[in-house]
Design an enzyme around this catalytic site. Structure first.
Site, PDB file in Angstrom:
ATOM      1  N   GLU A 133       0.817  -1.228   0.000  1.00 40.71           N
ATOM      2  CA  GLU A 133       0.000   0.000   0.000  1.00 40.71           C
ATOM      3  C   GLU A 133       0.844   1.269   0.000  1.00 40.71           C
ATOM      4  O   GLU A 133       0.341   2.347  -0.310  1.00 40.71           O
ATOM      5  CB  GLU A 133      -0.957   0.013   1.198  1.00 40.71           C
ATOM      6  CG  GLU A 133      -1.904  -1.165   1.178  1.00 40.71           C
ATOM      7  CD  GLU A 133      -3.165  -0.980   2.000  1.00 40.71           C
ATOM      8  OE1 GLU A 133      -3.406   0.131   2.501  1.00 40.71           O
ATOM      9  OE2 GLU A 133      -3.907  -1.956   2.133  1.00 40.71           O
ATOM     10  N   TYR A 156      -2.856   4.794   7.353  1.00 46.11           N
ATOM     11  CA  TYR A 156      -2.137   3.523   7.551  1.00 46.11           C
ATOM     12  C   TYR A 156      -0.946   3.421   6.611  1.00 46.11           C
ATOM     13  O   TYR A 156       0.191   3.197   7.051  1.00 46.11           O
ATOM     14  CB  TYR A 156      -3.095   2.324   7.320  1.00 46.11           C
ATOM     15  CG  TYR A 156      -2.358   1.013   7.101  1.00 46.11           C
ATOM     16  CD1 TYR A 156      -1.670   0.392   8.147  1.00 46.11           C
ATOM     17  CD2 TYR A 156      -2.338   0.390   5.845  1.00 46.11           C
ATOM     18  CE1 TYR A 156      -0.973  -0.809   7.944  1.00 46.11           C
ATOM     19  CE2 TYR A 156      -1.648  -0.798   5.637  1.00 46.11           C
ATOM     20  CZ  TYR A 156      -0.969  -1.391   6.694  1.00 46.11           C
ATOM     21  OH  TYR A 156      -0.278  -2.568   6.490  1.00 46.11           O
ATOM     22  N   LYS A 160       3.138   3.376   7.387  1.00 46.48           N
ATOM     23  CA  LYS A 160       4.034   2.275   6.987  1.00 46.48           C
ATOM     24  C   LYS A 160       5.146   2.814   6.075  1.00 46.48           C
ATOM     25  O   LYS A 160       6.305   2.389   6.180  1.00 46.48           O
ATOM     26  CB  LYS A 160       3.250   1.169   6.268  1.00 46.48           C
ATOM     27  CG  LYS A 160       2.276   0.393   7.129  1.00 46.48           C
ATOM     28  CD  LYS A 160       2.909  -0.405   8.258  1.00 46.48           C
ATOM     29  CE  LYS A 160       3.692  -1.603   7.788  1.00 46.48           C
ATOM     30  NZ  LYS A 160       4.151  -2.441   8.941  1.00 46.48           N
TER      31      LYS A 160
HETATM   32  P1  NAD Z   1      -2.661  -7.659  12.970  1.00 44.72           P
HETATM   33  O1  NAD Z   1      -3.414  -6.385  13.138  1.00 44.72           O
HETATM   34  O2  NAD Z   1      -3.408  -8.927  12.833  1.00 44.72           O
HETATM   35  O3  NAD Z   1      -1.659  -7.860  14.201  1.00 44.72           O
HETATM   36  C1  NAD Z   1      -0.854  -6.834  14.681  1.00 44.72           C
HETATM   37  C2  NAD Z   1      -0.196  -7.306  15.980  1.00 44.72           C
HETATM   38  O4  NAD Z   1       0.665  -6.255  16.436  1.00 44.72           O
HETATM   39  C3  NAD Z   1      -1.200  -7.598  17.096  1.00 44.72           C
HETATM   40  O5  NAD Z   1      -0.871  -8.800  17.763  1.00 44.72           O
HETATM   41  C4  NAD Z   1      -1.052  -6.404  18.021  1.00 44.72           C
HETATM   42  O6  NAD Z   1      -1.337  -6.683  19.386  1.00 44.72           O
HETATM   43  C5  NAD Z   1       0.414  -6.040  17.810  1.00 44.72           C
HETATM   44  N1  NAD Z   1       0.674  -4.643  18.137  1.00 44.72           N
HETATM   45  C6  NAD Z   1      -0.020  -3.555  17.716  1.00 44.72           C
HETATM   46  N2  NAD Z   1       0.495  -2.437  18.255  1.00 44.72           N
HETATM   47  C7  NAD Z   1       1.548  -2.825  19.023  1.00 44.72           C
HETATM   48  C8  NAD Z   1       2.474  -2.135  19.817  1.00 44.72           C
HETATM   49  N3  NAD Z   1       2.410  -0.806  19.962  1.00 44.72           N
HETATM   50  N4  NAD Z   1       3.434  -2.836  20.454  1.00 44.72           N
HETATM   51  C9  NAD Z   1       3.512  -4.177  20.333  1.00 44.72           C
HETATM   52  N5  NAD Z   1       2.627  -4.898  19.592  1.00 44.72           N
HETATM   53  C10 NAD Z   1       1.660  -4.228  18.940  1.00 44.72           C
HETATM   54  O7  NAD Z   1      -1.705  -7.410  11.743  1.00 44.72           O
HETATM   55  P2  NAD Z   1      -1.247  -8.409  10.585  1.00 44.72           P
HETATM   56  O8  NAD Z   1      -2.301  -8.456   9.549  1.00 44.72           O
HETATM   57  O9  NAD Z   1      -0.760  -9.646  11.201  1.00 44.72           O
HETATM   58  O10 NAD Z   1      -0.028  -7.579   9.976  1.00 44.72           O
HETATM   59  C11 NAD Z   1       1.285  -7.741  10.490  1.00 44.72           C
HETATM   60  C12 NAD Z   1       2.236  -6.838   9.735  1.00 44.72           C
HETATM   61  O11 NAD Z   1       2.186  -7.160   8.352  1.00 44.72           O
HETATM   62  C13 NAD Z   1       1.914  -5.353   9.824  1.00 44.72           C
HETATM   63  O12 NAD Z   1       3.130  -4.648   9.926  1.00 44.72           O
HETATM   64  C14 NAD Z   1       1.217  -5.039   8.513  1.00 44.72           C
HETATM   65  O13 NAD Z   1       1.435  -3.695   8.148  1.00 44.72           O
HETATM   66  C15 NAD Z   1       1.934  -5.988   7.584  1.00 44.72           C
HETATM   67  N6  NAD Z   1       1.170  -6.437   6.403  1.00 44.72           N
HETATM   68  C16 NAD Z   1      -0.071  -6.988   6.555  1.00 44.72           C
HETATM   69  C17 NAD Z   1      -0.744  -7.488   5.433  1.00 44.72           C
HETATM   70  C18 NAD Z   1      -2.106  -8.125   5.548  1.00 44.72           C
HETATM   71  O14 NAD Z   1      -2.712  -8.419   4.521  1.00 44.72           O
HETATM   72  N7  NAD Z   1      -2.634  -8.376   6.743  1.00 44.72           N
HETATM   73  C19 NAD Z   1      -0.130  -7.389   4.163  1.00 44.72           C
HETATM   74  C20 NAD Z   1       1.141  -6.804   4.059  1.00 44.72           C
HETATM   75  C21 NAD Z   1       1.782  -6.341   5.194  1.00 44.72           C
HETATM   76  O1  DAU Z   2      -2.221  -4.745   0.565  1.00 45.36           O
HETATM   77  C1  DAU Z   2      -1.752  -5.090   1.826  1.00 45.36           C
HETATM   78  C2  DAU Z   2      -2.720  -4.584   2.874  1.00 45.36           C
HETATM   79  O2  DAU Z   2      -3.878  -5.411   2.801  1.00 45.36           O
HETATM   80  C3  DAU Z   2      -2.141  -4.621   4.283  1.00 45.36           C
HETATM   81  O3  DAU Z   2      -1.053  -3.745   4.345  1.00 45.36           O
HETATM   82  C4  DAU Z   2      -3.193  -4.220   5.320  1.00 45.36           C
HETATM   83  O4  DAU Z   2      -2.667  -4.373   6.621  1.00 45.36           O
HETATM   84  C5  DAU Z   2      -4.393  -5.132   5.159  1.00 45.36           C
HETATM   85  O5  DAU Z   2      -5.423  -4.703   6.037  1.00 45.36           O
HETATM   86  C6  DAU Z   2      -4.906  -5.103   3.714  1.00 45.36           C
HETATM   87  O6  DAU Z   2      -5.469  -3.801   3.400  1.00 45.36           O
HETATM   88  P1  DAU Z   2      -6.807  -3.664   2.535  1.00 45.36           P
HETATM   89  O7  DAU Z   2      -7.430  -2.370   2.856  1.00 45.36           O
HETATM   90  O8  DAU Z   2      -6.579  -3.994   1.114  1.00 45.36           O
HETATM   91  O9  DAU Z   2      -7.645  -4.890   3.177  1.00 45.36           O
HETATM   92  P2  DAU Z   2      -9.183  -5.033   3.641  1.00 45.36           P
HETATM   93  O10 DAU Z   2      -9.386  -6.479   3.964  1.00 45.36           O
HETATM   94  O11 DAU Z   2      -9.575  -4.029   4.655  1.00 45.36           O
HETATM   95  O12 DAU Z   2      -9.972  -4.709   2.301  1.00 45.36           O
HETATM   96  C7  DAU Z   2      -9.748  -5.437   1.106  1.00 45.36           C
HETATM   97  C8  DAU Z   2     -10.602  -4.799   0.036  1.00 45.36           C
HETATM   98  O13 DAU Z   2     -11.988  -5.064   0.321  1.00 45.36           O
HETATM   99  C9  DAU Z   2     -10.492  -3.302  -0.035  1.00 45.36           C
HETATM  100  O14 DAU Z   2     -10.595  -2.887  -1.401  1.00 45.36           O
HETATM  101  C10 DAU Z   2     -11.682  -2.793   0.764  1.00 45.36           C
HETATM  102  C11 DAU Z   2     -12.729  -3.847   0.496  1.00 45.36           C
HETATM  103  N1  DAU Z   2     -13.699  -4.111   1.587  1.00 45.36           N
HETATM  104  C12 DAU Z   2     -13.199  -4.333   2.835  1.00 45.36           C
HETATM  105  C13 DAU Z   2     -14.054  -4.600   3.879  1.00 45.36           C
HETATM  106  C14 DAU Z   2     -13.528  -4.852   5.277  1.00 45.36           C
HETATM  107  C15 DAU Z   2     -15.046  -4.167   1.324  1.00 45.36           C
HETATM  108  O15 DAU Z   2     -15.497  -3.982   0.173  1.00 45.36           O
HETATM  109  N2  DAU Z   2     -15.900  -4.444   2.351  1.00 45.36           N
HETATM  110  C16 DAU Z   2     -15.461  -4.656   3.621  1.00 45.36           C
HETATM  111  O16 DAU Z   2     -16.296  -4.898   4.545  1.00 45.36           O
END
Ligand code: NAD
Ligand code: DAU
Length: 350
Positions: A133, A156, A160
């Site tokens: 992102e 967000y 990042k």
């Molecule tokens: P998540 O929200 O599921 O988990 C985040 C974790 O970080 C939680 O366990 C929370 O308690 C902990 N945390 C939050 N604030 C904190 C703090 N101040 N100190 C210590 N711990 C803290 O997130 P996720 O989906 O597992 O994402 C993990 C990482 O991967 C993030 O850095 C996110 O930006 C990155 N990322 C996520 C996705 C995705 O699709 N979920 C994709 C690409 C990158």
């Molecule tokens: O691309 C990586 C990112 O993917 C990570 O860095 C973020 O931590 C992770 O949350 C995710 O971000 P998105 O915003 O893409 O994910 P989300 O699941 O919130 O939404 C995916 C897509 O679906 C987005 O286009 C928004 C849409 N959406 C999401 C929700 C929750 C809906 O249409 N309806 C919904 O209720």
């Protein structure tokens, strides 16, 4: 890597990574999981790991915003490597309340970098987990490369992006052995049901509305979480200091098509809804997300070429595994839906 600090190891990707390291790799060191236990954390999901791996798994409730606590954990556990997941991760929450995103994602990363620097030569790897992102939004054509310029559009992604720049600077200025991965959307077991796939899954199972933002034609590049974990470990072991690696699934899908596919799969795999209606009938179109990025797609040829990594799962196989996991783990789902997991945290980590 003998003493690996994993931040945010009770969140979705962090806990999948810890499970992967212990269960499927030859990693023989100790993991120190440092997590503040926010709403997104679920330490119950690692109870079996704590029992099985004893001293090789240490959990510390701590906040990366707290500089002294961070410094202390590095010294106490002789940390020699870091995999930094901890973040506020949900875009919609960042739009409503950006403050925690700035404090955790930027200041928290800065605190970790400082503590890592203080380890001197003992520190051999600082891996920073980031997101696609940071690159902003694509039009109909093209892919994000490691060289694509940063254009974050949400609080967000801006937070990042800021953390990515700090990580880069600590390599260039102080020679810290950093690597960064920028990954696309993950899905799979243990994901908190605020993100699209688990939210749709649980609502569809319970006959509740399936909210689609705007026209639903936004595109995301979906990656099964275990494939993300294999990429991270590969970079931590074999990546070059100061390098950035894009990680993605080559699985571009429009949101509305993801939802249709899930509804069809759930109609086949789960009990029918009480009124017998197909789950597609639950779809509702709602107000769009402000600043909603239209399309993400990753060029992951660098990590494929240089480290020999490739995702194992297609979207179809990864989604089937994910649906099976949620159907087979009704108790986990119940605890998350009712908030019982938070009561458990309060009892155990008051
Ligand atoms: P998540 O929200 O599921 O988990 C985040 C974790 O970080 C939680 O366990 C929370 O308690 C902990 N945390 C939050 N604030 C904190 C703090 N101040 N100190 C210590 N711990 C803290 O997130 P996720 O989906 O597992 O994402 C993990 C990482 O991967 C993030 O850095 C996110 O930006 C990155 N990322 C996520 C996705 C995705 O699709 N979920 C994709 C690409 C990158
Ligand atoms: O691309 C990586 C990112 O993917 C990570 O860095 C973020 O931590 C992770 O949350 C995710 O971000 P998105 O915003 O893409 O994910 P989300 O699941 O919130 O939404 C995916 C897509 O679906 C987005 O286009 C928004 C849409 N959406 C999401 C929700 C929750 C809906 O249409 N309806 C919904 O209720």
């Amino acid at each position: 890597m003998k003493n690996l600090l994993v931040t945010g190891g009770c969140g979705f990707i962090g806990l999948n990574f810890i499970r992967y390291l212990f269960d499927e790799t030859d990693f023989d060191g100790r993991i120190i999981n440092f997590d503040a236990l926010t709403y997104a954390a679920n330490p119950m999901s690692l109870q079996d790991i704590a029992t099985t791996y004893g001293d090789r798994y240490v959990f510390i409730k701590g906040d990366i915003q707290d500089r002294d606590a961070v410094a202390s954990v590095f010294k106490t556990y002789a940390v020699d490597s870091v995999c930094h997941f901890a973040a506020e991760s949900h875009v919609d929450r960042s739009i409503a309340r950006p403050d925690e995103f700035i404090q955790t994602n930027i200041i928290g990363t800065y605190n970790l970098l400082q503590a890592a620097r203080d380890q001197g030569d003992q520190l051999i790897r600082f891996h920073h987990i980031s997101t696609d992102e940071v690159y902003g939004s694509l039009g109909a054509e093209g892919l994000f490369k490691e060289t694509t310029s940063y254009k974050p559009n949400s609080p967000y992604s801006a937070s990042k992006a800021s953390s990515d720049h700090l990580v880069r600077a600590y390599n260039k200025t102080y020679g810290l052995p950093v690597t960064t991965s920028n990954c696309s959307n993950n899905y799979g077991p243990y994901q908190f049901p605020e993100k699209l796939i688990p939210l749709i899954m649980l609502n569809a199972l319970n006959g509740q509305p399936l909210p689609i933002y705007g026209d639903g034609k936004q595109v995301r590049d979906w990656l099964y979480v275990r494939d993300h974990c294999t990429a991270i470990w590969s970079i931590m072991q074999n990546g070059n200091d100061g390098e950035v690696y894009n990680v993605g699934g080559r699985n571009e899908m429009q949101n509305i098509n993801v939802v249709h596919l899930m509804c069809k799969a759930l109609d086949e795999m789960a009990d029918a809804l009480p009124d017998g209606a197909p789950r597609d009938s639950l779809v509702i179109y709602v107000k769009d997300r402000p600043g909603h990025d239209r399309r993400y797609a990753i060029d992951c040829s660098k990590i494929e070429r240089e480290l020999g990594w490739a995702p194992k799962e297609s979207f179809e196989t990864g989604l089937a595994k994910t649906i099976h996991w949620y159907l087979d783990n009704a108790e986990w789902v119940r605890q998350v839906r009712t908030g019982d997991y938070q009561r458990w945290i309060e009892e155990h980590y008051a």
